[in-house]
Design a protein around this motif. Structure first.
Motif, PDB file in Angstrom:
ATOM      1  N   SER A 144      35.409 -23.389 121.819  1.00 51.15           N
ATOM      2  CA  SER A 144      35.933 -24.750 121.910  1.00 51.15           C
ATOM      3  C   SER A 144      35.034 -25.767 121.222  1.00 51.15           C
ATOM      4  O   SER A 144      35.525 -26.771 120.696  1.00 51.15           O
ATOM      5  CB  SER A 144      36.123 -25.143 123.379  1.00 51.15           C
ATOM      6  OG  SER A 144      37.057 -24.291 124.013  1.00 51.15           O
ATOM      7  N   MET A 150      36.680 -24.332 116.966  1.00 51.92           N
ATOM      8  CA  MET A 150      37.481 -25.517 117.259  1.00 51.92           C
ATOM      9  C   MET A 150      36.666 -26.800 117.220  1.00 51.92           C
ATOM     10  O   MET A 150      37.214 -27.883 116.981  1.00 51.92           O
ATOM     11  CB  MET A 150      38.159 -25.367 118.624  1.00 51.92           C
ATOM     12  CG  MET A 150      39.386 -24.482 118.610  1.00 51.92           C
ATOM     13  SD  MET A 150      40.215 -24.455 120.207  1.00 51.92           S
ATOM     14  CE  MET A 150      40.686 -26.177 120.404  1.00 51.92           C
ATOM     15  N   LEU A 154      38.397 -30.419 116.106  1.00 53.51           N
ATOM     16  CA  LEU A 154      38.812 -31.375 117.128  1.00 53.51           C
ATOM     17  C   LEU A 154      38.693 -32.801 116.592  1.00 53.51           C
ATOM     18  O   LEU A 154      37.611 -33.240 116.199  1.00 53.51           O
ATOM     19  CB  LEU A 154      37.947 -31.220 118.384  1.00 53.51           C
ATOM     20  CG  LEU A 154      38.288 -30.058 119.314  1.00 53.51           C
ATOM     21  CD1 LEU A 154      37.184 -29.874 120.352  1.00 53.51           C
ATOM     22  CD2 LEU A 154      39.627 -30.299 119.997  1.00 53.51           C
ATOM     23  N   LEU A 157      36.580 -34.978 119.192  1.00 53.68           N
ATOM     24  CA  LEU A 157      35.452 -34.152 119.622  1.00 53.68           C
ATOM     25  C   LEU A 157      34.540 -34.847 120.639  1.00 53.68           C
ATOM     26  O   LEU A 157      34.173 -34.221 121.641  1.00 53.68           O
ATOM     27  CB  LEU A 157      34.643 -33.702 118.403  1.00 53.68           C
ATOM     28  CG  LEU A 157      33.335 -32.948 118.694  1.00 53.68           C
ATOM     29  CD1 LEU A 157      33.621 -31.639 119.408  1.00 53.68           C
ATOM     30  CD2 LEU A 157      32.561 -32.706 117.407  1.00 53.68           C
ATOM     31  N   VAL A 160      36.190 -34.729 124.184  1.00 53.71           N
ATOM     32  CA  VAL A 160      36.359 -33.367 124.690  1.00 53.71           C
ATOM     33  C   VAL A 160      35.002 -32.737 124.976  1.00 53.71           C
ATOM     34  O   VAL A 160      34.806 -32.082 126.007  1.00 53.71           O
ATOM     35  CB  VAL A 160      37.154 -32.514 123.680  1.00 53.71           C
ATOM     36  CG1 VAL A 160      37.194 -31.056 124.129  1.00 53.71           C
ATOM     37  CG2 VAL A 160      38.565 -33.070 123.519  1.00 53.71           C
ATOM     38  N   LEU A 212      43.585 -32.335 123.907  1.00 53.91           N
ATOM     39  CA  LEU A 212      42.852 -31.693 122.818  1.00 53.91           C
ATOM     40  C   LEU A 212      43.649 -31.988 121.552  1.00 53.91           C
ATOM     41  O   LEU A 212      44.797 -31.547 121.424  1.00 53.91           O
ATOM     42  CB  LEU A 212      42.767 -30.182 123.027  1.00 53.91           C
ATOM     43  CG  LEU A 212      42.061 -29.662 124.276  1.00 53.91           C
ATOM     44  CD1 LEU A 212      42.319 -28.168 124.422  1.00 53.91           C
ATOM     45  CD2 LEU A 212      40.582 -29.919 124.191  1.00 53.91           C
ATOM     46  N   VAL A 214      43.819 -31.118 117.919  1.00 43.99           N
ATOM     47  CA  VAL A 214      43.260 -30.086 117.051  1.00 43.99           C
ATOM     48  C   VAL A 214      43.951 -30.112 115.692  1.00 43.99           C
ATOM     49  O   VAL A 214      45.190 -30.106 115.609  1.00 43.99           O
ATOM     50  CB  VAL A 214      43.429 -28.682 117.685  1.00 43.99           C
ATOM     51  CG1 VAL A 214      42.740 -27.625 116.828  1.00 43.99           C
ATOM     52  CG2 VAL A 214      42.898 -28.663 119.104  1.00 43.99           C
TER      53      VAL A 214
END
Length: 258
Positions: A144, A150, A154, A157, A160, A212, A214
């Motif tokens: 993640s 990821m 992201l 970012l 998260v 999220l 992405v």
């Protein structure tokens, strides 16, 4: 494990839960003097008392076994591999949840966020990830936030990352699992050139969940997650399993997965 002091372990868990000797004594229906004697080694607990205190302190099953051994008793909570024949009912439940969540991603993780199982849609999280991050055990938290996974895709970012690191830190504190503390420190040390991480983000009145966001090819996918656990586990492995399901946060994301 045999060299650990029951009193020291009990005190550690009591302090971790921020509970006084008196409060613990009231909940366990014993005197504060008895709790004090147990912590100093002046009294020896019965197996029933170990179980009662561990229950009141919400000690994870793995660590309840440590308390039992330290007090001179055999562990009572078994630990089996998910593939063991006795775990057939658990595997069927997990498979049903994973399959039922298609076409959206879903994963099963263990106590340290290592991947146990996943449905087909979760394969999107592995797209473009270098091989060294896909060696067993694959860690979902690492995927993640790693800049080559990821973490490099992201769009939100900082938010998260702050949420996931806070979750990891709290899990490490409440579970007493040093592996989670090490994972937290590893992820916190990741660098992202050109990204300002120390940004306070205040949600707008219209926000409901932290998504999220992405980047996936030419698309931006927006998802939120839910986490489920087994309700009444008395087996170590089952008590540490969690099912994380990913849901579309907008119609464009839902259409992509469909």
């Amino acid at each position: 494990m045999n060299e650990e002091s029951f009193g020291d372990l009990l005190r550690s868990w009591r302090q971790r839960r921020r509970v006084s000797q008196l409060d613990l004594a009231i909940e366990a229906e014993v005197s504060a003097r008895h709790v004090s004697f147990l912590e100093t080694g002046r009294a020896r607990p019965s197996r029933e008392m170990v179980m009662k205190l561990a229950e009141e302190l919400e000690v994870p099953l793995r660590h309840r076994n440590r308390l039992l051994v330290a007090a001179g008793f055999a562990p009572v909570f078994r630990e089996r591999d998910v593939a063991a024949p006795e775990m057939d009912a658990v595997r069927r439940a997990l498979d049903k949840i994973l399959a039922g969540h298609q076409p959206y991603p879903a994963v099963v993780v263990d106590a340290t966020w290592n991947l146990v199982a996943a449905n087909e849609a979760a394969g999107m999280f592995m797209d473009g990830v270098p091989d060294h991050l896909l060696k067993d055990p694959i860690n979902i938290m690492r995927l993640s936030l790693h800049p080559e996974a990821m973490g490099g895709r992201l769009l939100n970012l900082p938010e998260v990352r702050a949420h996931l690191l806070h979750r990891l830190r709290r899990q490490a504190e409440t579970s007493g699992d040093g592996r989670l503390a090490e994972l937290h420190d590893e992820l916190a040390a990741y660098t992202y050139p050109g990204v300002e991480l120390n940004v306070a983000v205040v949600p707008s009145p219209a926000d409901i969940l932290l998504p999220l966001r992405v980047r996936h090819g030419e698309r931006v996918l927006s998802m939120f997650t839910t986490i489920a656990t087994f309700g009444t586990p008395v087996e170590v492995t089952v008590s540490e399993l969690a099912i994380e399901t990913f849901w579309p946060n907008d119609e464009e994301t839902a259409a992509f997965f469909r």
